[in-house]
Design an enzyme around this catalytic site. Structure first.
Site: not given
Ligand code: PLP
Length: 361
Positions: A196, A102, A172
């Site tokens: 998540k 990511w 993030d």
């Molecule tokens: C799932 C995830 C993403 C992507 O998220 P989207 O909502 O599909 O854009 C980005 N960063 C992390 C750490 C993730 O777990």
């Protein structure tokens, strides 16, 4: 009806009580004679739901008043681009610390709008560790430093907030927000897709230190401007009302269960159950991440060969343990242990792992 234990990495398991409440309210929400998905986002009814969700998230995560909280569509990936558009001047350097998949995505999304400096990169080591802070090559005057608090695919998690000095730290937190106490004041921006640990897919939470709104960023349409979203309480356009409502129910559930301190306890317990089972298997199960940075939320692990891996996936599913197949980028097995996955789920997985090894080891 039986609900299995769901180890999906995202969209992920939700608390059963939240799903039941949403089901009960589906046709007639709060006595208005319509579903919440059928009413205006501008109605007093919905505005109250939205405001309550924000207040509950502020309480849950401990978000200070000098931070704005936005509920926006687009997912985490969209915000990886919008962060650069809003907070980096054209061509300005942004420092990225890459600890997995990511982090690479974040760079890809920001690259059209800024000069990317990879301050540290764990890829040469297979993303099994976080490069030590004193090896990072940070840029004085960078727009921000970007990290991925928890790498959902590689299973690598920052266990401390790195000190990056005066440059704001952007993180993030898609797969670990609200999983343990967090000092928000150490960050300029925290963002997370909801699917998540917070609720359903379709809404992302973006937490922005308000002084950053003074940055002019780059030419952009109003709809890509965080200031405009903040000025309109995330209702610049029709927000994802259903997702916002459902996330709000999850926040209330987390608060009622005891808040992030209680989830930190459960998550530590769940993850140590699984890591202990891996480490005690004599090499039958293998996790390659350095113990100090092993993720509490997502645990990738491997079996001796592909045949056993496929058998593990099929038999675990039949035993009521869902979505344990690893991400295609790394293969193997991945167990995601988000807040809504009960301790009994982790225990059931560990019991299955021991039994599977006895039959196949
Ligand atoms: C799932 C995830 C993403 C992507 O998220 P989207 O909502 O599909 O854009 C980005 N960063 C992390 C750490 C993730 O777990």
């Amino acid at each position: 009806m039986t609900r299995a234990f769901n180890f999906s990495a995202g969209p992920a398991t939700l608390p059963e009580s939240v799903l039941r409440q949403a089901q009960a309210e589906m046709l007639d929400w709060n006595g208005v004679g319509a579903s919440i998905v059928e009413i205006s986002h501008r109605s007093q009814d919905f505005i109250a739901v939205a405001a309550e969700a924000e207040a509950d998230l502020r309480q849950l995560v401990g978000i200070p008043d000098d931070y704005a909280v936005l509920f926006l569509s687009g997912g985490a990936t969209t915000h990886q681009a919008l962060l650069a558009l809003n907070f980096a001047a054209p061509g300005q350097v942004v420092d990225y610390v890459v600890t997995g998949h990511w982090g690479k995505t974040a760079i890809k999304q920001a690259k059209p709008y800024c000069t990317v400096n990879i301050a540290a990169d764990g890829e040469a080591g297979g993303f099994h560790d976080i490069p030590p802070r004193d090896s990072w090559k940070l840029t004085p005057g960078a727009a921000y430093v970007h990290i991925t608090a928890n790498e959902t695919i590689h299973g690598v998690e920052f266990r401390d907030t790195p000190d990056v000095g005066e440059v704001p730290l952007f993180a993030d937190f898609s797969s670990s927000i609200a999983s343990e106490p967090l000092d928000v004041s150490k960050y300029g921006v925290i963002y997370a897709g909801a699917q998540k640990n917070l609720g359903p897919v379709g809404v992302a939470v973006v937490i922005i230190r308000k002084d950053l709104f003074e940055r002019s960023g780059q030419p952009r349409a109003d709809i890509f401007d965080y200031r405009s979203h903040a000025a309109r309480d995330s209702m610049l356009n029709t927000p994802p009302t259903w997702n916002w409502y459902l996330a709000g129910l999850v926040f209330k559930w987390m608060l009622a269960e005891g808040g992030v301190g209680e989830f930190a306890r459960r998550n530590a317990l769940k993850s140590s159950l699984v890591y202990d089972a891996i480490d005690a298997s004599g090499g039958f199960y293998r996790n390659e991440v350095v113990p100090a940075v092993r993720s509490r939320m997502n645990i990738p692990f491997f079996l001796p060969d592909e045949t056993l891996t496929s058998r593990f996936v099929a038999e675990s599913k039949a035993a009521g343990l869902l979505a344990l197949k690893g991400h295609k980028a790394v293969g193997g097995i991945r167990a995601s242990l988000y807040n809504a996955l009960p301790v009994e789920g982790a225990q059931a997985l560990v019991d299955f792992m021991r039994d599977f090894q006895q039959r196949n080891g």
